[in-house]
Design a protein around this motif. Sequence first.
Motif, short mmCIF file in Angstrom:
data_model
loop_
_atom_site.label_atom_id
_atom_site.label_comp_id
_atom_site.label_asym_id
_atom_site.label_seq_id
_atom_site.Cartn_x
_atom_site.Cartn_y
_atom_site.Cartn_z
N ALA A 114 0.81 -1.23 0.00
CA ALA A 114 0.00 0.00 0.00
C ALA A 114 0.85 1.28 0.00
O ALA A 114 0.55 2.21 -0.77
N PRO A 115 1.91 1.39 0.83
CA PRO A 115 2.70 2.63 0.81
C PRO A 115 3.33 2.92 -0.56
O PRO A 115 3.32 4.08 -1.00
N ARG A 116 3.85 1.90 -1.23
CA ARG A 116 4.48 2.14 -2.52
C ARG A 116 3.45 2.62 -3.55
O ARG A 116 3.74 3.53 -4.35
N THR A 117 2.27 2.03 -3.53
CA THR A 117 1.23 2.47 -4.46
C THR A 117 0.88 3.93 -4.23
O THR A 117 0.73 4.71 -5.17
N GLY A 118 0.74 4.31 -2.95
CA GLY A 118 0.42 5.70 -2.64
C GLY A 118 1.51 6.67 -3.06
O GLY A 118 1.23 7.75 -3.60
N VAL A 143 9.57 13.02 -0.68
CA VAL A 143 8.99 11.98 -1.54
C VAL A 143 10.04 10.93 -1.87
O VAL A 143 9.75 9.74 -1.95
N HIS A 144 11.28 11.38 -2.07
CA HIS A 144 12.39 10.46 -2.30
C HIS A 144 12.54 9.50 -1.12
O HIS A 144 12.67 8.28 -1.30
N LEU A 145 12.50 10.04 0.09
CA LEU A 145 12.61 9.21 1.29
C LEU A 145 11.43 8.25 1.40
O LEU A 145 11.61 7.06 1.70
N ALA A 146 10.22 8.76 1.13
CA ALA A 146 9.04 7.91 1.21
C ALA A 146 9.10 6.79 0.18
O ALA A 146 8.70 5.65 0.45
N TYR A 147 9.61 7.09 -1.01
CA TYR A 147 9.70 6.07 -2.06
C TYR A 147 10.72 5.00 -1.70
O TYR A 147 10.51 3.81 -1.93
N ASP A 148 11.84 5.42 -1.11
CA ASP A 148 12.84 4.45 -0.65
C ASP A 148 12.25 3.52 0.40
O ASP A 148 12.38 2.29 0.32
N LEU A 149 11.62 4.10 1.40
CA LEU A 149 11.05 3.29 2.49
C LEU A 149 9.93 2.39 1.98
O LEU A 149 9.80 1.23 2.41
N ALA A 150 9.11 2.90 1.04
CA ALA A 150 8.01 2.10 0.51
C ALA A 150 8.54 0.91 -0.29
O ALA A 150 7.99 -0.20 -0.20
N ASN A 151 9.59 1.12 -1.06
CA ASN A 151 10.19 0.00 -1.80
C ASN A 151 10.78 -1.04 -0.85
O ASN A 151 10.65 -2.25 -1.08
N MET A 152 11.43 -0.58 0.20
CA MET A 152 12.00 -1.51 1.17
C MET A 152 10.91 -2.34 1.84
O MET A 152 11.07 -3.54 2.05
N LEU A 153 9.80 -1.69 2.16
CA LEU A 153 8.69 -2.40 2.79
C LEU A 153 8.05 -3.39 1.83
O LEU A 153 7.72 -4.52 2.20
N ALA A 154 7.89 -2.99 0.57
CA ALA A 154 7.25 -3.88 -0.42
C ALA A 154 8.10 -5.12 -0.68
O ALA A 154 7.57 -6.23 -0.80
N MET A 155 9.42 -4.95 -0.74
CA MET A 155 10.28 -6.10 -1.02
C MET A 155 10.35 -7.07 0.15
O MET A 155 10.72 -8.23 -0.02
N LEU A 156 9.96 -6.61 1.34
CA LEU A 156 9.89 -7.53 2.48
C LEU A 156 8.88 -8.64 2.24
O LEU A 156 9.00 -9.73 2.81
N ASN A 157 7.91 -8.37 1.38
CA ASN A 157 6.87 -9.35 1.09
C ASN A 157 7.42 -10.62 0.45
O ASN A 157 6.79 -11.69 0.52
N THR A 158 8.60 -10.54 -0.17
CA THR A 158 9.16 -11.71 -0.84
C THR A 158 9.83 -12.69 0.12
O THR A 158 10.27 -13.76 -0.31
N ALA A 159 9.92 -12.33 1.40
CA ALA A 159 10.66 -13.19 2.34
C ALA A 159 9.86 -13.62 3.56
O ALA A 159 10.41 -14.28 4.44
N VAL A 160 8.56 -13.28 3.63
CA VAL A 160 7.81 -13.54 4.86
C VAL A 160 6.96 -14.81 4.79
O VAL A 160 6.55 -15.32 5.84
N ASN A 161 6.70 -15.32 3.58
CA ASN A 161 5.78 -16.46 3.48
C ASN A 161 6.31 -17.70 4.19
O ASN A 161 5.53 -18.49 4.74
N PHE A 162 7.61 -17.90 4.16
CA PHE A 162 8.20 -19.05 4.83
C PHE A 162 7.81 -19.09 6.30
O PHE A 162 7.44 -20.13 6.85
#
Length: 362
Positions: free
Chosen positions: A254-258, A275-294
């Motif tokens: 959701a943050p990256r989309t916003g 906005v640069h800072l928000a985009y960095d943090l949003a990308n970092m949060l979104a990529m966390l999704n690739t490692a939590v399912n385990f």
Amino acid sequence: MIDWHNGTAPGHQEDERSAEERSECVLAYIPVIYYSALLCVGVPVNILTLVALSRLAARTQKALYVYLLALTGSDILSQLFIIFVGFLLETAVFHRDVPVLLLRSVSMLEFAANHASIWATVPLTVDRYVALCHPLLHRQISYPARAWRIIAVVITLALASGVPFFWWSDMWRVSRLPNNLDTALIWTHVTIIYFLPCSIFLVLNSLIILRLRKRQRNQMCHDKSGQHLAVPGKLGKTTAMLLAVSSVFAILWAPRTGVVLYHLYVTSVYKDWRVHLAYDLANMLAMLNTAVNFFLYCFVSKPFRAAVRNVLLFREGPLHPRRPLHHQHTPANASTSSISSGTKRSQREVTPLSSKSAHITM
């Protein structure tokens, strides 16, 4: 992320003229450290998940594990193309003069892998909805061969959807305002990556919750009338697991989309450091999704934990499934004949959420 010149920028002269207007990366090297750590953790656990799910799929012949395998494989592709190639190699290593053609090709692969990772969850959600709300139909149509065909179609379409993003603009380094092409690509991106899959998750998960509540009310009525039927006692936990994968995705993305839409209509990432800072943090949060399912699988599934333990200890699990499956050879009148098979068997078929059924609890 880090203020280095890149081949996607308009050029050295324009870069020098607008250097004082460019937003700075407040996080400096923190994203590089974060993505390196995420890669070191995410890739091993996803490979471990892939091996464990492969053993469970071969042993049980359930379509559920096919969908989970596809989701895990797509997460590995996302970690390879987006985190390793996109964030680490492009930003931290090849940060000076990278050919534009190479950058655009990598961008296309990143979006394709990202779409595949998210849309692999959709057939899993549909399969669980059918298993709960239409159990007799699920017994006839859900089997591994069909699941592999569905996944092949979904992955092919997801990879094809990444082609238009060959022309995606680098938000960190392009100083001009978004044009019509950028607007079309951004809206296509947020629709494919977030709004459309989240709408599907919302509708199906709502129907599942309504069905569960209706079943619980019916059970209360049966109990009051003195008729006791065997209903699984872990509805809350299994339902939470069913919703966990899609819910975690919706929250983390959701943050990256916003931020992407904010960049399009309010102010650009290039000119506003916030906005640069928000985009960095949003990308970092979104990529966390690739490692939590385990960790989600380990939390809820005892068979998965056992399979992971066997993999880590180099042990082989049981070679044969506990009960025969009839997905591939079920006769056309299977649903009719199963209705008259007795109270216990009917109840078992109508409640696939039990710990021994083909629900997400595995």
